[in-house]
Design an enzyme around this catalytic site. Structure first.
Site, short mmCIF file in Angstrom:
data_model
loop_
_atom_site.label_atom_id
_atom_site.label_comp_id
_atom_site.label_asym_id
_atom_site.label_seq_id
_atom_site.Cartn_x
_atom_site.Cartn_y
_atom_site.Cartn_z
N SER A 1 0.66 -1.05 0.01
CA SER A 1 0.00 -0.10 0.15
C SER A 1 1.07 1.31 -0.01
O SER A 1 1.75 1.03 0.27
CB SER A 1 -0.89 0.41 1.59
N TYR B 1 -0.85 -0.68 10.60
CA TYR B 1 -0.97 -0.75 9.31
C TYR B 1 0.05 0.02 8.07
O TYR B 1 0.53 -1.35 7.30
CB TYR B 1 -2.74 -0.03 8.64
N1 LIG Z 1 -9.08 -0.88 -0.63
C1 LIG Z 1 -7.98 0.28 -0.36
O1 LIG Z 1 -7.95 1.64 -0.02
C2 LIG Z 1 -6.39 -0.59 -0.26
C3 LIG Z 1 -5.48 0.33 -0.21
C4 LIG Z 1 -4.21 -0.31 -0.72
C5 LIG Z 1 -4.75 -1.99 -0.21
N2 LIG Z 1 -5.32 -2.35 0.22
C6 LIG Z 1 -5.02 -3.62 0.26
O2 LIG Z 1 -5.70 -4.80 -0.78
C7 LIG Z 1 -5.50 -5.71 0.42
C8 LIG Z 1 -6.99 -5.90 0.16
O3 LIG Z 1 -8.07 -5.40 0.42
P1 LIG Z 1 -9.76 -5.19 -0.44
O4 LIG Z 1 -9.36 -3.67 0.21
O5 LIG Z 1 -9.72 -5.60 -1.29
O6 LIG Z 1 -10.67 -5.15 1.51
P2 LIG Z 1 -12.02 -6.49 1.68
O7 LIG Z 1 -12.45 -6.17 0.33
O8 LIG Z 1 -12.46 -6.17 2.36
O9 LIG Z 1 -11.27 -7.80 1.39
C9 LIG Z 1 -10.58 -8.73 1.86
C10 LIG Z 1 -10.55 -10.64 1.69
O10 LIG Z 1 -9.94 -10.40 2.22
C11 LIG Z 1 -10.11 -11.50 3.10
N3 LIG Z 1 -9.88 -11.57 4.68
C12 LIG Z 1 -9.64 -11.02 5.14
N4 LIG Z 1 -9.04 -12.04 6.69
C13 LIG Z 1 -8.16 -12.91 5.99
C14 LIG Z 1 -8.36 -13.66 6.60
N5 LIG Z 1 -7.99 -13.59 8.51
N6 LIG Z 1 -7.89 -14.65 6.79
C15 LIG Z 1 -8.24 -15.10 5.39
N7 LIG Z 1 -8.88 -14.18 4.56
C16 LIG Z 1 -9.13 -12.82 4.69
C17 LIG Z 1 -11.79 -11.64 3.15
O11 LIG Z 1 -12.44 -12.49 3.37
P3 LIG Z 1 -13.35 -13.17 4.24
O12 LIG Z 1 -13.28 -11.74 4.94
O13 LIG Z 1 -13.80 -14.43 4.11
O14 LIG Z 1 -11.81 -13.79 4.74
C18 LIG Z 1 -12.31 -10.24 2.02
O15 LIG Z 1 -11.55 -11.75 0.50
C19 LIG Z 1 -5.51 -5.79 1.84
O16 LIG Z 1 -4.24 -6.25 1.67
C20 LIG Z 1 -5.41 -4.34 1.39
O17 LIG Z 1 -4.23 -4.12 2.59
C21 LIG Z 1 -6.27 -2.08 0.04
#
Ligand SMILES: NC(=O)c1ccc[n+]([C@@H]2O[C@H](COP(=O)([O-])OP(=O)(O)OC[C@H]3O[C@@H](n4cnc5c(N)ncnc54)[C@H](OP(=O)(O)O)[C@@H]3O)[C@@H](O)[C@H]2O)c1
Length: 274
Positions: A145, A156
Protein backbone atom coordinates in the site's frame (compact mmCIF):
# COMPACT_ATOMS: atom_id res chain seq x y z
CA UNK A 1 1.05 -10.27 -20.44
CA UNK A 2 4.59 -10.32 -21.75
CA UNK A 3 5.95 -13.60 -20.39
CA UNK A 4 2.89 -15.51 -19.26
CA UNK A 5 2.95 -19.28 -19.31
CA UNK A 6 1.50 -20.89 -22.43
CA UNK A 7 -0.32 -23.99 -21.09
CA UNK A 8 -3.14 -23.69 -18.49
CA UNK A 9 -1.30 -22.38 -15.42
CA UNK A 10 -2.65 -21.97 -11.87
CA UNK A 11 -2.89 -18.85 -9.73
CA UNK A 12 -3.65 -18.81 -5.99
CA UNK A 13 -5.27 -15.62 -4.68
CA UNK A 14 -5.80 -14.91 -0.99
CA UNK A 15 -8.79 -12.77 -0.06
CA UNK A 16 -10.35 -13.71 -3.42
CA UNK A 17 -13.98 -13.18 -2.41
CA UNK A 18 -14.11 -9.38 -2.21
CA UNK A 19 -12.51 -6.15 -3.40
CA UNK A 20 -9.07 -6.35 -4.98
CA UNK A 21 -8.74 -10.12 -4.49
CA UNK A 22 -11.99 -10.83 -6.34
CA UNK A 23 -10.79 -8.54 -9.14
CA UNK A 24 -7.40 -10.32 -9.28
CA UNK A 25 -9.17 -13.67 -9.51
CA UNK A 26 -11.39 -12.45 -12.36
CA UNK A 27 -8.51 -10.86 -14.25
CA UNK A 28 -6.33 -13.97 -13.92
CA UNK A 29 -9.21 -16.21 -15.00
CA UNK A 30 -9.64 -13.93 -18.01
CA UNK A 31 -5.93 -14.38 -18.77
CA UNK A 32 -6.40 -18.17 -18.84
CA UNK A 33 -5.40 -19.22 -15.33
CA UNK A 34 -7.02 -21.94 -13.26
CA UNK A 35 -7.50 -20.65 -9.74
CA UNK A 36 -7.20 -21.55 -6.11
CA UNK A 37 -9.31 -19.10 -4.11
CA UNK A 38 -8.58 -18.54 -0.42
CA UNK A 39 -10.62 -16.69 2.25
CA UNK A 40 -12.56 -17.53 5.42
CA UNK A 41 -16.19 -17.39 4.29
CA UNK A 42 -16.88 -20.78 2.67
CA UNK A 43 -20.26 -19.89 1.17
CA UNK A 44 -18.78 -16.80 -0.48
CA UNK A 45 -15.82 -18.80 -1.75
CA UNK A 46 -18.17 -21.36 -3.35
CA UNK A 47 -20.19 -18.59 -5.03
CA UNK A 48 -17.01 -16.91 -6.28
CA UNK A 49 -15.71 -20.22 -7.63
CA UNK A 50 -19.00 -21.07 -9.39
CA UNK A 51 -19.11 -17.64 -11.06
CA UNK A 52 -15.52 -17.88 -12.28
CA UNK A 53 -16.06 -21.41 -13.62
CA UNK A 54 -19.17 -20.46 -15.56
CA UNK A 55 -17.88 -17.10 -16.86
CA UNK A 56 -14.36 -18.12 -17.81
CA UNK A 57 -14.46 -21.93 -18.18
CA UNK A 58 -11.48 -22.35 -15.84
CA UNK A 59 -11.01 -24.78 -12.96
CA UNK A 60 -11.39 -23.24 -9.51
CA UNK A 61 -10.35 -24.88 -6.25
CA UNK A 62 -11.78 -23.58 -2.98
CA UNK A 63 -9.43 -23.44 -0.01
CA UNK A 64 -11.11 -22.02 3.10
CA UNK A 65 -8.56 -20.71 5.56
CA UNK A 66 -8.18 -18.05 8.21
CA UNK A 67 -4.66 -16.81 7.51
CA UNK A 68 -4.25 -15.68 11.10
CA UNK A 69 -4.51 -19.32 12.17
CA UNK A 70 -1.14 -21.06 11.97
CA UNK A 71 -2.52 -24.52 11.11
CA UNK A 72 -4.75 -23.08 8.38
CA UNK A 73 -1.87 -21.01 7.01
CA UNK A 74 0.27 -24.17 6.89
CA UNK A 75 -2.40 -25.88 4.75
CA UNK A 76 -2.31 -22.96 2.30
CA UNK A 77 1.51 -23.05 2.29
CA UNK A 78 1.43 -26.76 1.45
CA UNK A 79 -0.95 -26.08 -1.45
CA UNK A 80 1.28 -23.24 -2.69
CA UNK A 81 4.36 -25.50 -2.59
CA UNK A 82 2.68 -28.53 -4.19
CA UNK A 83 4.75 -30.27 -6.87
CA UNK A 84 1.76 -32.40 -7.95
CA UNK A 85 -0.38 -29.36 -8.86
CA UNK A 86 2.06 -26.45 -9.09
CA UNK A 87 1.01 -22.89 -8.37
CA UNK A 88 2.49 -20.57 -11.01
CA UNK A 89 1.21 -17.27 -9.62
CA UNK A 90 0.68 -16.38 -5.95
CA UNK A 91 -1.23 -13.21 -5.07
CA UNK A 92 -0.87 -12.37 -1.37
CA UNK A 93 -3.81 -10.00 -1.16
CA UNK A 94 -5.91 -10.76 1.96
CA UNK A 95 -5.87 -7.94 4.47
CA UNK A 96 -7.80 -5.52 6.61
CA UNK A 97 -7.40 -2.23 8.44
CA UNK A 98 -7.82 -1.38 12.10
CA UNK A 99 -9.32 1.84 13.39
CA UNK A 100 -7.28 1.69 16.57
CA UNK A 101 -4.13 3.31 17.88
CA UNK A 102 -1.27 0.92 18.48
CA UNK A 103 -0.42 1.78 22.08
CA UNK A 104 -3.90 1.33 23.52
CA UNK A 105 -5.52 -0.85 20.86
CA UNK A 106 -6.72 -4.39 21.48
CA UNK A 107 -3.55 -6.53 21.52
CA UNK A 108 -5.28 -9.56 19.93
CA UNK A 109 -6.49 -7.41 16.99
CA UNK A 110 -2.97 -6.16 16.36
CA UNK A 111 -1.56 -9.68 16.55
CA UNK A 112 -4.18 -10.80 14.01
CA UNK A 113 -3.22 -7.90 11.76
CA UNK A 114 0.45 -8.85 12.02
CA UNK A 115 -0.39 -12.51 11.29
CA UNK A 116 -2.46 -11.77 8.17
CA UNK A 117 -0.60 -8.78 6.73
CA UNK A 118 2.97 -9.88 7.55
CA UNK A 119 3.33 -13.46 8.74
CA UNK A 120 1.05 -14.99 6.08
CA UNK A 121 2.77 -12.99 3.32
CA UNK A 122 6.17 -14.14 4.57
CA UNK A 123 5.20 -17.82 4.94
CA UNK A 124 3.41 -18.03 1.58
CA UNK A 125 6.09 -16.06 -0.32
CA UNK A 126 8.71 -18.45 1.06
CA UNK A 127 6.64 -21.55 0.24
CA UNK A 128 5.93 -20.31 -3.29
CA UNK A 129 9.41 -19.22 -4.27
CA UNK A 130 10.98 -22.31 -2.68
CA UNK A 131 8.90 -24.40 -5.10
CA UNK A 132 9.12 -22.04 -8.09
CA UNK A 133 12.89 -21.55 -8.25
CA UNK A 134 13.69 -25.24 -9.00
CA UNK A 135 11.08 -25.05 -11.81
CA UNK A 136 12.74 -21.88 -13.11
CA UNK A 137 9.52 -19.88 -13.37
CA UNK A 138 6.79 -18.34 -11.24
CA UNK A 139 5.35 -15.02 -10.11
CA UNK A 140 4.58 -13.65 -6.63
CA UNK A 141 2.48 -10.49 -6.28
CA UNK A 142 2.29 -9.05 -2.77
CA UNK A 143 -0.30 -6.38 -2.08
CA UNK A 144 1.33 -3.54 -0.15
CA UNK A 145 0.00 0.00 0.00
CA UNK A 146 1.08 3.60 -0.39
CA UNK A 147 0.40 3.62 3.37
CA UNK A 148 3.59 1.55 3.72
CA UNK A 149 5.56 4.66 2.71
CA UNK A 150 4.06 6.79 5.50
CA UNK A 151 5.51 6.70 9.02
CA UNK A 152 2.25 7.65 10.73
CA UNK A 153 -0.48 5.34 9.50
CA UNK A 154 -0.35 3.16 12.59
CA UNK A 155 0.37 -0.55 12.70
CA UNK A 156 -1.16 -0.89 9.21
CA UNK A 157 1.57 1.33 7.72
CA UNK A 158 4.24 -0.64 9.55
CA UNK A 159 2.82 -3.93 8.25
CA UNK A 160 2.68 -2.65 4.67
CA UNK A 161 6.24 -1.27 4.97
CA UNK A 162 7.28 -4.83 5.89
CA UNK A 163 5.53 -6.19 2.79
CA UNK A 164 7.25 -3.60 0.59
CA UNK A 165 10.77 -4.26 1.90
CA UNK A 166 10.32 -8.05 2.02
CA UNK A 167 9.15 -8.13 -1.60
CA UNK A 168 11.89 -5.82 -2.88
CA UNK A 169 14.46 -7.95 -1.06
CA UNK A 170 12.95 -11.12 -2.51
CA UNK A 171 12.90 -9.66 -6.02
CA UNK A 172 16.64 -8.99 -5.69
CA UNK A 173 17.37 -12.52 -4.43
CA UNK A 174 15.36 -14.00 -7.31
CA UNK A 175 17.28 -12.19 -10.05
CA UNK A 176 18.37 -14.73 -12.69
CA UNK A 177 16.15 -17.57 -11.37
CA UNK A 178 13.21 -17.02 -13.76
CA UNK A 179 10.94 -16.27 -10.78
CA UNK A 180 9.61 -12.74 -10.24
CA UNK A 181 8.27 -10.92 -7.19
CA UNK A 182 6.39 -7.62 -7.28
CA UNK A 183 4.84 -5.45 -4.58
CA UNK A 184 1.87 -3.34 -5.61
CA UNK A 185 1.34 -0.11 -3.67
CA UNK A 186 -2.22 1.04 -4.31
CA UNK A 187 -3.69 4.31 -3.09
CA UNK A 188 -7.39 4.39 -2.14
CA UNK A 189 -9.64 1.79 -3.75
CA UNK A 190 -13.36 1.41 -2.98
CA UNK A 191 -13.81 -2.12 -1.65
CA UNK A 192 -15.27 -3.59 1.54
CA UNK A 193 -12.06 -2.64 3.34
CA UNK A 194 -13.17 0.68 4.80
CA UNK A 195 -16.59 -0.48 6.00
CA UNK A 196 -15.08 -3.63 7.52
CA UNK A 197 -12.56 -1.46 9.40
CA UNK A 198 -15.24 1.00 10.58
CA UNK A 199 -13.94 3.81 8.33
CA UNK A 200 -15.76 5.98 5.82
CA UNK A 201 -14.69 5.69 2.20
CA UNK A 202 -14.68 9.40 1.39
CA UNK A 203 -17.31 11.71 0.00
CA UNK A 204 -17.99 12.83 -3.54
CA UNK A 205 -15.86 16.00 -3.52
CA UNK A 206 -13.58 16.52 -6.52
CA UNK A 207 -10.54 15.74 -4.32
CA UNK A 208 -12.22 12.59 -3.21
CA UNK A 209 -13.06 11.49 -6.73
CA UNK A 210 -9.49 12.23 -7.88
CA UNK A 211 -7.80 10.13 -5.20
CA UNK A 212 -9.94 7.01 -5.54
CA UNK A 213 -8.63 4.43 -7.96
CA UNK A 214 -10.57 2.23 -10.34
CA UNK A 215 -10.18 -1.32 -9.07
CA UNK A 216 -9.56 -2.82 -12.53
CA UNK A 217 -6.88 -0.19 -13.26
CA UNK A 218 -5.02 -1.31 -10.11
CA UNK A 219 -5.35 -4.99 -10.92
CA UNK A 220 -4.44 -4.76 -14.61
CA UNK A 221 -1.49 -2.41 -14.06
CA UNK A 222 -0.04 -4.53 -11.26
CA UNK A 223 -0.45 -7.82 -13.14
CA UNK A 224 1.22 -6.25 -16.17
CA UNK A 225 4.09 -5.08 -13.92
CA UNK A 226 4.31 -8.55 -12.34
CA UNK A 227 4.57 -10.37 -15.66
CA UNK A 228 7.02 -7.74 -16.94
CA UNK A 229 9.24 -8.47 -13.91
CA UNK A 230 9.02 -5.02 -12.28
CA UNK A 231 9.64 -5.29 -8.50
CA UNK A 232 7.42 -2.31 -7.59
CA UNK A 233 4.06 -1.35 -9.05
CA UNK A 234 2.31 1.92 -8.22
CA UNK A 235 -0.85 2.09 -10.34
CA UNK A 236 -1.74 5.42 -11.98
CA UNK A 237 0.46 8.44 -12.65
CA UNK A 238 -1.17 10.45 -9.85
CA UNK A 239 -0.30 7.90 -7.16
CA UNK A 240 3.17 7.36 -8.68
CA UNK A 241 3.74 11.07 -8.10
CA UNK A 242 2.50 10.77 -4.49
CA UNK A 243 4.78 7.80 -3.89
CA UNK A 244 7.78 9.60 -5.42
CA UNK A 245 7.21 12.61 -3.15
CA UNK A 246 6.84 10.36 -0.09
CA UNK A 247 10.07 8.56 -1.06
CA UNK A 248 12.13 11.76 -1.25
CA UNK A 249 10.68 13.78 1.65
CA UNK A 250 12.42 13.41 5.02
CA UNK A 251 10.51 10.76 7.00
CA UNK A 252 10.39 13.00 10.08
CA UNK A 253 8.61 15.69 8.07
CA UNK A 254 6.03 13.24 6.64
CA UNK A 255 5.40 11.89 10.13
CA UNK A 256 5.01 15.39 11.64
CA UNK A 257 2.65 16.53 8.86
CA UNK A 258 0.58 13.33 9.11
CA UNK A 259 0.36 13.34 12.88
CA UNK A 260 -0.41 17.08 12.89
CA UNK A 261 -3.51 16.58 10.70
CA UNK A 262 -6.83 17.03 12.52
CA UNK A 263 -8.08 13.63 13.62
CA UNK A 264 -11.33 14.19 11.68
CA UNK A 265 -9.41 14.51 8.42
CA UNK A 266 -7.45 11.37 9.27
CA UNK A 267 -10.68 9.51 9.96
CA UNK A 268 -12.21 10.58 6.66
CA UNK A 269 -9.14 9.55 4.71
CA UNK A 270 -7.14 7.48 7.15
CA UNK A 271 -3.77 6.39 5.86
CA UNK A 272 -4.59 3.15 7.56
CA UNK A 273 -7.49 2.98 5.15
CA UNK A 274 -5.31 2.16 2.16
N1 LIG B 1 -9.05 -0.76 -0.41
C1 LIG B 1 -7.99 0.04 -0.36
O1 LIG B 1 -8.10 1.29 -0.39
C2 LIG B 1 -6.60 -0.58 -0.32
C3 LIG B 1 -5.50 0.26 -0.65
C4 LIG B 1 -4.22 -0.27 -0.60
C5 LIG B 1 -4.03 -1.61 -0.25
N2 LIG B 1 -5.12 -2.40 0.06
C6 LIG B 1 -4.86 -3.79 0.42
O2 LIG B 1 -5.53 -4.60 -0.55
C7 LIG B 1 -5.77 -5.88 0.02
C8 LIG B 1 -7.21 -6.27 -0.23
O3 LIG B 1 -8.06 -5.34 0.44
P1 LIG B 1 -9.50 -4.96 -0.09
O4 LIG B 1 -9.55 -3.47 -0.09
O5 LIG B 1 -9.83 -5.69 -1.34
O6 LIG B 1 -10.38 -5.49 1.15
P2 LIG B 1 -11.80 -6.25 1.23
O7 LIG B 1 -12.70 -5.80 0.14
O8 LIG B 1 -12.24 -6.06 2.64
O9 LIG B 1 -11.42 -7.79 1.00
C9 LIG B 1 -10.62 -8.50 1.90
C10 LIG B 1 -10.51 -9.96 1.51
O10 LIG B 1 -9.57 -10.59 2.41
C11 LIG B 1 -10.19 -11.73 3.03
N3 LIG B 1 -9.66 -11.85 4.38
C12 LIG B 1 -9.70 -10.94 5.38
N4 LIG B 1 -9.16 -11.44 6.51
C13 LIG B 1 -8.75 -12.71 6.21
C14 LIG B 1 -8.14 -13.75 6.96
N5 LIG B 1 -7.86 -13.62 8.27
N6 LIG B 1 -7.86 -14.92 6.34
C15 LIG B 1 -8.17 -15.09 5.03
N7 LIG B 1 -8.76 -14.15 4.27
C16 LIG B 1 -9.06 -12.97 4.86
C17 LIG B 1 -11.71 -11.42 2.98
O11 LIG B 1 -12.52 -12.60 2.97
P3 LIG B 1 -13.11 -13.30 4.33
O12 LIG B 1 -13.66 -12.20 5.17
O13 LIG B 1 -14.11 -14.30 3.85
O14 LIG B 1 -11.93 -13.98 4.95
C18 LIG B 1 -11.81 -10.72 1.62
O15 LIG B 1 -11.87 -11.69 0.59
C19 LIG B 1 -5.41 -5.76 1.50
O16 LIG B 1 -4.12 -6.33 1.71
C20 LIG B 1 -5.38 -4.26 1.76
O17 LIG B 1 -4.53 -3.94 2.83
C21 LIG B 1 -6.40 -1.91 0.04
Amino acid sequence: MSSAPSSRPTALVTGATAGLGAAYARSLAGRGFDLVVVARDVARLETTAATLRSEFGVEVEVLAADLSDRAALERVAERVASTRAPVDVLVNNAGFGLRQRFYDGVPADHERMFDVLCRAVMVLSRAATGAMVPRGRGWVLNVGSVAGLVPGGGHYSAAKAYVIVLTETLAGELRGTGVKATVVEPGYVRTEFHARSGMTSGGSSSLSSRIWLDIDDVVDASLDDLFAGRPVSVPTKRWKAVSTVLDVLPRGLVSRVWNGMPSGARRRHPTSGQ
